[in-house]
Write a protein that holds these residues in place. Structure first.
Motif, PDB file in Angstrom:
ATOM      1  N   GLN A   1      27.863 -20.952  20.628  1.00  0.00           N
ATOM      2  CA  GLN A   1      27.565 -21.837  19.872  1.00  0.00           C
ATOM      3  C   GLN A   1      26.086 -22.408  19.698  1.00  0.00           C
ATOM      4  O   GLN A   1      26.003 -22.192  20.886  1.00  0.00           O
TER       5      GLN A   1
ATOM      6  N   ASN B   1      30.303 -23.374   3.233  1.00  0.00           N
ATOM      7  CA  ASN B   1      30.020 -22.040   3.751  1.00  0.00           C
ATOM      8  C   ASN B   1      32.489 -21.711   4.323  1.00  0.00           C
ATOM      9  O   ASN B   1      32.265 -20.899   4.366  1.00  0.00           O
TER      10      ASN B   1
ATOM     11  N   THR C   1      31.396 -27.436   4.844  1.00  0.00           N
ATOM     12  CA  THR C   1      30.607 -27.054   4.474  1.00  0.00           C
ATOM     13  C   THR C   1      30.588 -25.788   3.669  1.00  0.00           C
ATOM     14  O   THR C   1      31.710 -25.465   2.728  1.00  0.00           O
TER      15      THR C   1
ATOM     16  N   ILE D   1      21.695 -22.622  14.050  1.00  0.00           N
ATOM     17  CA  ILE D   1      21.319 -21.123  13.203  1.00  0.00           C
ATOM     18  C   ILE D   1      20.139 -20.839  13.520  1.00  0.00           C
ATOM     19  O   ILE D   1      19.903 -19.160  12.945  1.00  0.00           O
TER      20      ILE D   1
ATOM     21  N   ASP E   1      29.690 -19.408  10.999  1.00  0.00           N
ATOM     22  CA  ASP E   1      28.943 -19.068   9.768  1.00  0.00           C
ATOM     23  C   ASP E   1      28.691 -20.619   9.159  1.00  0.00           C
ATOM     24  O   ASP E   1      28.547 -20.189   8.253  1.00  0.00           O
ATOM     25  N   GLU E   2      28.231 -21.737   9.516  1.00  0.00           N
ATOM     26  CA  GLU E   2      27.922 -22.586   9.543  1.00  0.00           C
ATOM     27  C   GLU E   2      28.935 -22.913   8.513  1.00  0.00           C
ATOM     28  O   GLU E   2      29.563 -23.835   7.692  1.00  0.00           O
ATOM     29  N   GLU E   3      31.000 -22.653   8.945  1.00  0.00           N
ATOM     30  CA  GLU E   3      31.581 -23.326   8.003  1.00  0.00           C
ATOM     31  C   GLU E   3      32.287 -24.390   8.669  1.00  0.00           C
ATOM     32  O   GLU E   3      33.106 -24.725   7.893  1.00  0.00           O
TER      33      GLU E   3
ATOM     34  N   PRO F   1      27.357 -27.714   9.579  1.00  0.00           N
ATOM     35  CA  PRO F   1      25.988 -27.414   9.237  1.00  0.00           C
ATOM     36  C   PRO F   1      25.007 -26.896  10.141  1.00  0.00           C
ATOM     37  O   PRO F   1      25.064 -27.917  11.232  1.00  0.00           O
ATOM     38  N   GLY F   2      24.700 -25.853  10.358  1.00  0.00           N
ATOM     39  CA  GLY F   2      23.282 -25.603  11.305  1.00  0.00           C
ATOM     40  C   GLY F   2      23.787 -24.834  12.470  1.00  0.00           C
ATOM     41  O   GLY F   2      23.494 -24.541  13.468  1.00  0.00           O
ATOM     42  N   LEU F   3      25.441 -25.165  12.874  1.00  0.00           N
ATOM     43  CA  LEU F   3      26.216 -24.490  13.526  1.00  0.00           C
ATOM     44  C   LEU F   3      26.528 -23.082  13.740  1.00  0.00           C
ATOM     45  O   LEU F   3      27.415 -22.529  12.877  1.00  0.00           O
ATOM     46  N   LEU F   4      26.163 -21.799  14.504  1.00  0.00           N
ATOM     47  CA  LEU F   4      26.965 -20.837  14.351  1.00  0.00           C
ATOM     48  C   LEU F   4      27.635 -20.326  15.039  1.00  0.00           C
ATOM     49  O   LEU F   4      27.047 -20.324  16.566  1.00  0.00           O
TER      50      LEU F   4
END
Length: 274
Positions: free
Chosen positions: A231, A178, A176, A234, A202-204, A207-210
Motif C-alpha cells: 500500500q 472509485n 470513495t 497515489i 485504486d482509491e476504492e 482516498p489517496g491510497l493505492l
C-alpha cells in the motif's frame, strides 16, 4: 467387530461429549452456506435428538447462531473470533513478519498480510514504511472485501453461486468515488482479477491510497486464505508502477507459502507421534 460408522460419524468420534462437540464443529467449519438440523442428521447419521441437543449447546456458547426463521444455522461470532485469533497468533507469526519486513525493505512501501473473514479482509500483520507520508492500518483492522485488493482475490476463489450468496447479504458500501457498488461491475472486476492473478485497490477504500496484492499459495494447492499486499499514497504509487512490484510480492508470497507448508508439516508430525 465390523465398523458400520458413516464418514460423518467418524468425524464425531470422541471419548467425551466435549470432543464430540468439537468434531461437530469440524463438520460445520467445512460448510460454505447455512445448514439445518436435518441436513446434519443426513450427513452424520446421528439421531436427531442428539444433534439437536449438541446444536443447542453450541448456540448457547456463541459458537453457532440461527438465521432466518430459526431453522437454519451458521457459525457464531465466538467461533469466528476463535478462528481469527488463531490466524493472528499462530507460531509462524515471527517468520511471516520477517518476510513482510524484508519485502518492505525491498519495495520501500508498507506491506500487510491478510486473511478472509466472513465478508471482510482481516489484517493479520503489517510492516510500515519509513517514508514520512503513510496510512496506518494496524493488525486486527478489517476492510470490506469488495474494495480491497486481496479481498477481490479471495472473492475470485469462490464460485459464482457462493459469491452471489455472500454478496446478497452484504451492503456494497461506497467509501470513495472509485468504490465498486454495482454487482455487475464488481463481477467484471473479479473476472479480470482471476485472469491477471493480482488485484488493485485504486482509491476504492481510502482516498489517496493505492494497493496491489497477490494470494499466498495454499500448501495443498487449494483455496488460499492468505494474501500479501503493498500500500502507498497515489503520489508515490500508480497502477502502472504497482505492476512493477508484482515480482517482489510474488517472491514474498512464495516465502510465506513455504512457512505455511512447514508449519502444516510440523503439525502432521506432531499428530503422528501422539
Amino acid at each position: 467387530m465390523n465398523d458400520t460408522r458413516t464418514k460423518g460419524d467418524a468425524k464425531l468420534d470422541g471419548d467425551t461429549p466435549t470432543l464430540r462437540l468439537f468434531g461437530l464443529l469440524e463438520v460445520i467449519a467445512e460448510k460454505d452456506q447455512f445448514f439445518t438440523l436435518q441436513g446434519l442428521v443426513d450427513e452424520t447419521g446421528l439421531p436427531k435428538p442428539t444433534l439437536h441437543r449438541m446444536l443447542q449447546q453450541l448456540e448457547a456458547a456463541g459458537m453457532l447462531q440461527r438465521d432466518g426463521a430459526g431453522r437454519h444455522y451458521s457459525t457464531g461470532v465466538r467461533l469466528r473470533r476463535l478462528a481469527e485469533n488463531l490466524l493472528l497468533n499462530n507460531t509462524a507469526h515471527g517468520a511471516r513478519h520477517a518476510v513482510l519486513r524484508q519485502l518492505v525493505e525491498e519495495v520501500g512501501e508498507s506491506c500487510n498480510l491478510t486473511a478472509f473473514s466472513g465478508s471482510e479482509v482481516l489484517y493479520l500483520d503489517r510492516v510500515e514504511t519509513a517514508a514520512p507520508l503513510r496510512f496506518y492500518l494496524h493488525p486486527g483492522s478489517r476492510v470490506p472485501a469488495h474494495c480491497s485488493a486481496t479481498g477481490k482475490l479471495f472473492l475470485a476463489q469462490l464460485s459464482p453461486a457462493q459469491r452471489r450468496r455472500l454478496l446478497a447479504h452484504v451492503p456494497l458500501a461506497r467509501y470513495t468515488e472509485n468504490t465498486l457498488t454495482d454487482l455487475e461491475r464488481l463481477e467484471a472486476e473479479i473476472e479480470r482479477v482471476k485472469r491477471a492473478g493480482y488485484a488493485l485497490d485504486d482509491e476504492e477504500f481510502l482516498p489517496g491510497l493505492l494497493c496491489v496484492g497477490v494470494l499466498v499459495p495454499a500448501p495443498d494447492g487449494g483455496k488460499s486464505n492468505l494474501g500479501v499486499a503493498l500500500q502507498a499514497p497515489i503520489m508515490r504509487l500508480t497502477p502502472d508502477k504497482a505492476v512493477h512490484f508484482l515480482p517482489a510480492l510474488q517472491r514474498a508470497a512464495a516465502a510465506l507459502a513455504a512457512i505455511e507448508a512447514e508449519a502444516a508439516a510440523g503439525r502432521g508430525d506432531t499428530e503422528e507421534t501422539e
